[in-house]
Design an enzyme around this catalytic site. Structure first.
Site, PDB file in Angstrom:
ATOM      1  N   HIS A   1       0.807  -1.218   0.000  1.00  0.00           N
ATOM      2  CA  HIS A   1       0.000   0.000   0.000  1.00  0.00           C
ATOM      3  C   HIS A   1       0.841   1.269   0.000  1.00  0.00           C
ATOM      4  O   HIS A   1       0.278   2.363  -0.021  1.00  0.00           O
ATOM      5  CB  HIS A   1      -0.909   0.016   1.240  1.00  0.00           C
ATOM      6  CG  HIS A   1      -1.580  -1.299   1.492  1.00  0.00           C
ATOM      7  ND1 HIS A   1      -1.110  -2.197   2.436  1.00  0.00           N
ATOM      8  CD2 HIS A   1      -2.643  -1.876   0.909  1.00  0.00           C
ATOM      9  CE1 HIS A   1      -1.886  -3.276   2.431  1.00  0.00           C
ATOM     10  NE2 HIS A   1      -2.819  -3.104   1.517  1.00  0.00           N
TER      11      HIS A   1
ATOM     12  N   GLY B   1      -8.284  12.324   6.328  1.00  0.00           N
ATOM     13  CA  GLY B   1      -8.885  11.240   5.566  1.00  0.00           C
ATOM     14  C   GLY B   1      -8.713  11.415   4.064  1.00  0.00           C
ATOM     15  O   GLY B   1      -8.381  10.476   3.339  1.00  0.00           O
TER      16      GLY B   1
ATOM     17  N   ARG C   1      -6.817  16.694   0.877  1.00  0.00           N
ATOM     18  CA  ARG C   1      -6.489  17.513   2.040  1.00  0.00           C
ATOM     19  C   ARG C   1      -5.027  17.317   2.434  1.00  0.00           C
ATOM     20  O   ARG C   1      -4.362  18.237   2.882  1.00  0.00           O
ATOM     21  CB  ARG C   1      -7.409  17.209   3.218  1.00  0.00           C
ATOM     22  CG  ARG C   1      -7.394  18.327   4.244  1.00  0.00           C
ATOM     23  CD  ARG C   1      -8.398  18.156   5.379  1.00  0.00           C
ATOM     24  NE  ARG C   1      -9.497  17.293   5.054  1.00  0.00           N
ATOM     25  CZ  ARG C   1     -10.063  16.479   5.929  1.00  0.00           C
ATOM     26  NH1 ARG C   1      -9.621  16.409   7.171  1.00  0.00           N
ATOM     27  NH2 ARG C   1     -11.085  15.733   5.581  1.00  0.00           N
TER      28      ARG C   1
ATOM     29  N   GLY D   1      -9.024  15.451  11.143  1.00  0.00           N
ATOM     30  CA  GLY D   1     -10.201  14.996  10.432  1.00  0.00           C
ATOM     31  C   GLY D   1     -11.414  15.885  10.624  1.00  0.00           C
ATOM     32  O   GLY D   1     -11.380  16.882  11.342  1.00  0.00           O
ATOM     33  N   SER D   2     -12.484  15.475   9.988  1.00  0.00           N
ATOM     34  CA  SER D   2     -13.778  16.139  10.142  1.00  0.00           C
ATOM     35  C   SER D   2     -14.699  15.224  10.937  1.00  0.00           C
ATOM     36  O   SER D   2     -14.489  14.013  11.017  1.00  0.00           O
ATOM     37  CB  SER D   2     -14.390  16.466   8.779  1.00  0.00           C
ATOM     38  OG  SER D   2     -14.546  15.287   8.011  1.00  0.00           O
TER      39      SER D   2
ATOM     40  N   GLU E   1     -17.224  10.303  14.201  1.00  0.00           N
ATOM     41  CA  GLU E   1     -16.376  10.180  13.017  1.00  0.00           C
ATOM     42  C   GLU E   1     -16.149   8.695  12.775  1.00  0.00           C
ATOM     43  O   GLU E   1     -16.902   7.876  13.287  1.00  0.00           O
ATOM     44  CB  GLU E   1     -15.085  10.993  13.186  1.00  0.00           C
ATOM     45  CG  GLU E   1     -14.352  10.794  14.499  1.00  0.00           C
ATOM     46  CD  GLU E   1     -13.403   9.622  14.465  1.00  0.00           C
ATOM     47  OE1 GLU E   1     -12.291   9.773  13.929  1.00  0.00           O
ATOM     48  OE2 GLU E   1     -13.741   8.533  15.009  1.00  0.00           O
ATOM     49  N   MET E   2     -15.110   8.306  12.008  1.00  0.00           N
ATOM     50  CA  MET E   2     -15.024   6.909  11.603  1.00  0.00           C
ATOM     51  C   MET E   2     -13.631   6.285  11.703  1.00  0.00           C
ATOM     52  O   MET E   2     -13.429   5.190  11.187  1.00  0.00           O
ATOM     53  CB  MET E   2     -15.533   6.759  10.160  1.00  0.00           C
ATOM     54  CG  MET E   2     -16.959   7.216   9.957  1.00  0.00           C
ATOM     55  SD  MET E   2     -17.595   6.907   8.293  1.00  0.00           S
ATOM     56  CE  MET E   2     -17.824   5.141   8.332  1.00  0.00           C
ATOM     57  N   GLU E   3     -12.690   6.941  12.381  1.00  0.00           N
ATOM     58  CA  GLU E   3     -11.323   6.430  12.327  1.00  0.00           C
ATOM     59  C   GLU E   3     -10.569   6.345  13.663  1.00  0.00           C
ATOM     60  O   GLU E   3      -9.656   5.537  13.809  1.00  0.00           O
ATOM     61  CB  GLU E   3     -10.475   7.307  11.376  1.00  0.00           C
ATOM     62  CG  GLU E   3     -10.783   7.152   9.907  1.00  0.00           C
ATOM     63  CD  GLU E   3     -11.955   7.992   9.438  1.00  0.00           C
ATOM     64  OE1 GLU E   3     -12.530   7.693   8.387  1.00  0.00           O
ATOM     65  OE2 GLU E   3     -12.306   8.965  10.142  1.00  0.00           O
TER      66      GLU E   3
ATOM     67  N   ASP F   1     -20.389  19.095  10.202  1.00  0.00           N
ATOM     68  CA  ASP F   1     -21.836  19.028   9.966  1.00  0.00           C
ATOM     69  C   ASP F   1     -22.594  18.836  11.267  1.00  0.00           C
ATOM     70  O   ASP F   1     -22.053  18.338  12.259  1.00  0.00           O
ATOM     71  CB  ASP F   1     -22.178  17.905   8.973  1.00  0.00           C
ATOM     72  CG  ASP F   1     -21.755  16.541   9.475  1.00  0.00           C
ATOM     73  OD1 ASP F   1     -22.607  15.820  10.006  1.00  0.00           O
ATOM     74  OD2 ASP F   1     -20.566  16.188   9.338  1.00  0.00           O
TER      75      ASP F   1
END
Length: 233
Positions: free
Chosen positions: A5, A21, A25, A90-91, A179-181, A204
């Protein structure tokens, strides 16, 4: 090629990697803030750069979306490339309604609905936390910049479109944002004996539908980026 990767050579990454992410960015941070920025990885468009911030070597590389993705990239940075610290920039969606769009929060710990932690063999509930050293530095820098940055728990979800709608329950537990991470990042850091911190800008509000555009998320969350750069080791 050290991994499937990442085509960077060993030594191409600085001790600290900022990890948004979005690959674009990462590109924005490198082009805006880093001197002599060099692209060291672009497998699958996951752009990784190394350059200098105020004379200090710093890298930035995207994580992609979700815990499986950041799980791969953070694992390899820690365990293959010898990176000592990863700072997620991140967001997030707000859960605490005292927050506003563009508020910055620091994740002291992460809750999750993910099974990511099962791989580590502990038959209980894992509670991954940030590096206190990085967190303490970030709080100090934010104060020096005049930025009010709440610190607390965030929720890392495996599902973006979550039919169970857990936000109100998490709100009663005083969770700041979703968030997701972060959960996977903090667990990988703990297992590797390395440092991690998630700084998140609210993009958001799920209660009102208010939110930032992808371009705004990519290019205007600069205070968060600057805090992360200033604490890079």
């Amino acid at each position: 090629m050290p991994t499937l990767h990442n085509t960077a050579n060993i030594g191409d990454f600085a001790p600290t990697v900022l990890m948004p992410g979005d690959p674009l960015r990462a590109k924005f941070i490198a082009e805006t803030y880093l001197d002599q920025a060099k692209l060291v990885n672009n497998v699958r468009g996951i752009q990784g750069y190394t350059g200098f911030y105020e004379g200090k070597p710093v890298s930035v590389m995207a994580s992609g979306m979700g815990m499986p993705s950041i799980g791969i990239y953070s694992y390899e940075l820690y365990n293959v490339y010898g990176v000592s610290s990863i700072i997620r920039v991140g967001s997030a969606g707000l859960i605490d309604e005292n927050l506003k769009i563009r508020s910055i929060v620091a994740a002291m710990s992460a809750y999750s609905n993910s099974n990511y932690g099962a791989q580590f063999g502990f038959h209980g509930n894992l509670a991954p936390c940030a590096s206190f050293e990085l967190l303490e530095k970030a709080v100090g820098v934010a104060r020096g910049m005049g930025v009010n940055m709440p610190v607390g728990a965030v929720y890392s979800s495996d599902t973006f479109y979550d039919q169970s709608e857990p936000n109100r329950i998490l709100q009663s537990l005083h969770v700041l944002a979703v968030e997701m991470e972060t959960y996977a990042l903090y667990l990988n850091a703990a297992r590797a004996g390395k440092k991690a911190l998630s700084l998140l800008t609210i993009s958001d509000n799920p209660y009102t539908g208010e939110g930032c555009s992808p371009d705004e998320v990519r290019t205007t969350f600069t205070q968060m980026m600057e805090i992360a750069l200033k604490i890079a080791e």
